[in-house]
Structures are given as C-alpha cells and as structure tokens.
Scaffold this active site. Structure first.
Site, PDB file in Angstrom:
ATOM      1  N   LYS A 245       0.717  -1.098  -0.012  1.00 60.44           N
ATOM      2  CA  LYS A 245       0.019  -0.059   0.067  1.00 60.44           C
ATOM      3  C   LYS A 245       1.008   1.229  -0.228  1.00 60.44           C
ATOM      4  CE  LYS A 245      -4.186  -1.663   2.646  1.00 60.44           C
ATOM      5  NZ  LYS A 245      -4.860  -1.508   3.801  1.00 60.44           N
TER       6      LYS A 245
ATOM      7  N   GLY B 152      -8.566   6.172  -2.303  1.00 63.64           N
ATOM      8  CA  GLY B 152      -9.207   5.959  -3.381  1.00 63.64           C
ATOM      9  C   GLY B 152      -8.969   4.627  -4.309  1.00 63.64           C
ATOM     10  N   GLY B 153      -8.368   3.697  -3.569  1.00 65.86           N
ATOM     11  CA  GLY B 153      -8.006   2.546  -4.187  1.00 65.86           C
ATOM     12  C   GLY B 153      -6.625   2.493  -5.105  1.00 65.86           C
TER      13      GLY B 153
ATOM     14  N   GLU C  87       1.116  -5.167   4.327  1.00 69.33           N
ATOM     15  CA  GLU C  87       0.363  -5.816   5.406  1.00 69.33           C
ATOM     16  C   GLU C  87       0.088  -7.250   5.110  1.00 69.33           C
ATOM     17  OE1 GLU C  87      -2.228  -1.978   6.969  1.00 69.33           O
ATOM     18  OE2 GLU C  87      -3.090  -3.410   5.536  1.00 69.33           O
TER      19      GLU C  87
ATOM     20  N   LYS D  52     -15.561   1.819  -4.138  1.00 70.99           N
ATOM     21  CA  LYS D  52     -17.190   1.443  -3.600  1.00 70.99           C
ATOM     22  C   LYS D  52     -18.017   1.691  -4.679  1.00 70.99           C
ATOM     23  CE  LYS D  52     -15.443   3.049   1.075  1.00 70.99           C
ATOM     24  NZ  LYS D  52     -15.462   4.481   1.824  1.00 70.99           N
TER      25      LYS D  52
ATOM     26  N   GLU E  24     -12.309   3.286   9.421  1.00 69.72           N
ATOM     27  CA  GLU E  24     -12.477   2.166   8.372  1.00 69.72           C
ATOM     28  C   GLU E  24     -11.809   0.831   8.991  1.00 69.72           C
ATOM     29  OE1 GLU E  24     -12.390   2.792   4.298  1.00 69.72           O
ATOM     30  OE2 GLU E  24     -13.066   4.836   4.539  1.00 69.72           O
TER      31      GLU E  24
ATOM     32  N   GLU F 278      -7.693   2.668   8.051  1.00 72.77           N
ATOM     33  CA  GLU F 278      -7.503   4.035   7.923  1.00 72.77           C
ATOM     34  C   GLU F 278      -8.358   4.711   8.466  1.00 72.77           C
ATOM     35  OE1 GLU F 278      -6.960   4.548   3.780  1.00 72.77           O
ATOM     36  OE2 GLU F 278      -9.162   4.252   3.280  1.00 72.77           O
TER      37      GLU F 278
ATOM     38  N   ARG G 265     -12.334  13.506   6.334  1.00 71.61           N
ATOM     39  CA  ARG G 265     -12.979  14.396   5.601  1.00 71.61           C
ATOM     40  C   ARG G 265     -14.473  13.816   5.369  1.00 71.61           C
ATOM     41  NH1 ARG G 265     -13.741  10.759   1.447  1.00 71.61           N
ATOM     42  NH2 ARG G 265     -11.851   9.599   0.871  1.00 71.61           N
TER      43      ARG G 265
ATOM     44  N   VAL H  36     -18.143  10.118   0.562  1.00 70.88           N
ATOM     45  CA  VAL H  36     -19.221  10.040  -0.613  1.00 70.88           C
ATOM     46  C   VAL H  36     -20.486   9.584  -0.233  1.00 70.88           C
ATOM     47  CG1 VAL H  36     -19.735   9.178  -3.122  1.00 70.88           C
ATOM     48  CG2 VAL H  36     -17.304  10.042  -2.374  1.00 70.88           C
TER      49      VAL H  36
END
Length: 481
Positions: free
Chosen positions: A158, A164-165, A200, A237, A275, A288, A292, A295
């Site tokens: 990561k 955002g993937g 991870e 998502k 999350e 994470e 903010r 969506v």
C-alpha cells in the site's frame, strides 16, 4: 459565526455543501475551471470564480483558492472530498490565512494521511491493526522478501499516502513480489508524489465496515453508526449500506467504541471516518481514517436524522456538539448506489458526453444527490460519478426492493451508465440476504454482466421512452396541483 463559505471542490459534493449553506443562511462561493463553467455548482452558488483553464490543476491550486477566499471575504473553506480535502498543507494554509478550514486540524490530517504514522499511533493506543511493516523504501528486496515470509502470504502493498484504491497491489507468492513493488511505487508517486509504501497481511475476502465520527473542538466525540462498503470493484466502492446487515449488536457496539477511541487518540475534530476490515471470525482491524466527509455520508444522515454537512459547518464555527452517543439510534436501513458514466460492456471505461434525457427516480424515502441535468455535457477529465441514489426503508429486504425499483425508474440517456449493472446486483441472492464481502463483484462478475447485457438488449430505447414519458407526465400533473 460563519457568514460565507468557499467550496474548494466541484460537482455533486459542491452542490451538497451549497444547499447546506442555504439551509443555514450562509453565503456560498463556488470555484471552477474552464471545463466546469456549466456545472450545476457554478449555477446555484451565490458567487462563482474561475480558477484556471486546466480541468484539474485549478482545484489543486492552494495559493489561488486562498486568494479568492480572501478577495471575496469568505471566512471559511469547505474542501469536500477528493482534490485538496485531505491535504494537510491546504489546511495549514487556511489556518495561516485566518480562514476556517471545515475539517480537522492540519496536524491531524498529516498524521492520519500517512498510513505508517496512523498505524503506529493506533497500535500504541490499543487499536487492533493488521500485522504489517513500516515503510519499505529503505529495505532491500531480499529483506522485503523475508518480511513477507514472516507476515505470511498473501500480502498487500500500500502507498503510505494513498487513498481511493490507488497504490495497492496484492501479492500471493514470492515470485510476484518484485514487479508488484515496482508498479506500486510507480503508481504511488504518479498519484501522490510520494513513493513510500508499506506491507500488510492481506485479509482474504473481508467485509469493509466504516464508522462515521463527529467531534467538536471541546473534546466531545461520538460515532453515528456504521456503513458496510463491501460492494466494491477494484477497491472502489459501488454500493454502501447503513447499518451493516448481518452483524450482531455486541460486535457493532464493540466496533463503535473502538472507532471513538481511535478518533480520541488523534484528538479528532469535525467529521471523519474510521475504516475497519472484518474477517470471517469477527475479528476487526483498523485500516485507515478518512479525515473528510465521505461520498457515502447520505446513508448515515438517513438512518440517524443528522445532517452531517450542517454539523461540519456548525462545529467549525465553534458550536459544541449537543448530541451524545445515547442519542444516536439508527432507524431502518439506507442504501446508496453510485451511478457512474461508464461502459460496463467495455471494462467500465469512462463514457463522457451529453445527457439527452434525465429523469431521476422519485418516491417515498428516495433521495438523489447529483450535479447533472438535461443537456449537461459531462467533461472527460473528472471522476465518472453522475449521481448517488439513496433510499431508506424500515427493513433491509424492503430497502433492496426499493433500490431495485428506483434504479429501474432512473433515466439517464445519452451516455452509458452503470444503472443496469446496479440492477443486476440487486437481483443476486447474496446481496438480498446481506451476505457478501469485498470479493462479491469479482466473484460474480460473469453472472452480473450476463444479467446486465440481457436487460440492455431488451428494447432499451422503448424502455427509456416509456419511463421518461411516465415521469414527465407525473411532473406535469404536479405542476398543475
């Protein structure tokens, strides 16, 4: 008290913030680049200012945005999501300019934006984290291979500054590790200008569950229940549900308490999201924190009755949080489906163009958050999100039924959209039972595409014309009441 807010964003989220400003009798200021001059957020704001000709660069121009805020006497800036929303330098620039940043403090954004720092902070405060490493940039390939063996394959690479993937690679065996490292670092630098990555343990087919957090400037922090975001494609998502179907009240309570503890550990203020990944044994791990608004925030609003954007503004303006954890009692279920301009039949390639017809779904407890309208031309330079269809019902089963019905009534003609694909998802047994994980779409892709193709080929033009005519008649009748 805040009197004028500049929204440093575009499209759907900018429209959402402008409407919250209107509800609070606060003046709104839109910014836009040349391709966005006809976007809805520009049309409905009290003031609007161009920030450049390049589609993306203007929304990332911290200096220019601060200049406009000062010139128009905006006393606060809302960053929305994406662009500069999790940029600690932007938040610091606002603070230095004496402008209220509607979000957490810049140092909090910095800590939680760097996943290595966030992992260490959570671990030191007793929050369960996924077994993994610190940043790998100073390790040799042989050392990284040793670490991977110690963690146990599969592992996931990561980007430390990712989101955002982007900047993610799953590695199932040692032979794949070297090329995955190179491509992950390359993508991380291209998207985030930071090639730091970490590793991870890869949790196979988990559920992705996040908790909405609200915190004021006086140490009061609560959560507003959870959202299940497991219906994903390539880490993006697609459908979100609140609350999460199929988990026990005890697990929900434990995860909620942990989410609040995580937010308190970093001294969080305003709206944010903790999350988690949940495995088959009901073990959950901190993944994470998004510093903010999300969506998918509308489904939390629907089940709790709390307007999150209004709360963001009031907290930033210095108000104390006047609701306690015991006040949050979710009612029913809410589901959000993200409708995007993508060609499902060509590997979901973005499909910009002109919208010839637009009839959003209607009905009880049906909400549409969008920035598009008839004759709007979708620019090719931005995210393909067109609208968010949000429905609420008293039970999960009824919510799925209502989602299917609303999607079938939703008309966007002129560009390809994911509406037929979303309908196909609602028809699957697993989704209707609430029994799914992050592998759902990948596992069922062939089945979903077959169902999507069948519907698309079944007199598409006649179906659109019939629905559009019906909805037009309903609107005309309402205008005469």
């Amino acid at each position: 008290m805040i009197h004028k807010i500049l929204i440093a964003n575009r499209a759907e989220i900018a429209v959402r913030v402008i409407r919250a400003c209107r509800d609070l009798h606060i003046k709104s200021v839109a910014v836009f680049t040349e391709p966005d001059k006809e976007c809805l957020h520009v049309k409905i704001a009290d003031e609007a200012y161009r920030i450049g000709t390049d589609a993306i660069r203007g929304y990332l121009d911290i200096t220019r945005i601060i200049e406009i805020a000062k010139a128009c006497k905006a006393d606060a800036i809302h960053p929305g999501y994406g662009f500069l929303s999790e940029n600690h330098e932007f938040a610091k620039a606002c603070e230095d300019a004496g402008i209220i940043f509607i979000g957490p403090k810049s140092e909090v954004i910095y800590k939680m934006g760097n996943k290595n720092i966030a992992r260490a902070l959570m671990n030191s405060n007793g929050i369960p984290i996924i077994p993994g490493t610190e940043k790998l940039n100073n390790y040799s390939l042989d050392e990284i291979k040793t670490l991977a063996l110690r963690i146990g394959y599969p592992v996931i690479l990561k980007a430390s500054a990712g989101g955002g993937g982007r900047g993610i690679r799953v590695v199932y065996k040692e032979e794949e590790l070297e090329s995955a490292l190179e491509s992950c670092k390359r993508e991380a630098f291209n998207f985030f200008k930071n090639d730091e990555i970490f590793m991870e343990k890869y949790i196979i087919n988990p559920r992705h569950i996040e908790f909405q957090i609200l915190g004021d400037n006086y140490g009061n922090i609560i959560h507003l229940c959870e959202r299940d975001c497991s219906i994903q494609r390539r880490h993006q998502k697609v459908i979100e549900i609140a609350p999460c179907p199929g988990i026990s009240d005890n697990l929900r309570k434990t995860m909620g308490v942990t989410a609040v503890a995580a937010a308190k550990a970093v001294g969080y203020t305003n709206a944010g999201t903790i999350e988690f990944l949940l495995d088959d044994y009901n073990r959950f791990y901190f993944m994470e924190m998004n510093t903010r608004i999300q969506v998918e925030h509308p489904i939390t609003e629907e089940i709790t009755g709390v307007d999150l954007i209004v709360r963001q503004i009031r907290i930033a303006g210095g108000e104390i949080l006047d609701i306690e954890q015991s006040d949050i009692k979710p009612r029913g279920f809410a589901i959000e489906a993200r409708i995007t301009a993508e060609n499902v039949w060509k590997n979901f390639i973005p499909n910009p163009g002109k919208i010839n017809e637009y009839y959003p779904a209607l009905g009880p407890s049906v909400r549409v958050d969008s920035h598009i309208y008839k004759d709007y031309i979708i620019p090719p330079s931005y995210d393909s999100l067109l609208a968010k269809l949000i429905i609420k019902a008293t039970s999960y089963d009824l919510a799925v039924n209502k989602l299917e019905r609303a999607l079938k009534e939703f008309v966007i003609d002129g560009v390809r959209t994911t509406i037929p694909f979303l309908i196909a998802i609602t028809k699957t047994r697993e989704f209707r039972r609430g029994y799914f994980d992050t592998s759902f779409i990948n596992t069922h892709m062939q089945e979903l595409l077959e169902k999507t193709e069948d519907r698309h080929q079944n007199n598409k033009e006649e179906v659109i014309a019939a629905i559009a005519a019906t909805l037009k008649k309903i609107r005309e009748e309402r205008e005469h009441i």
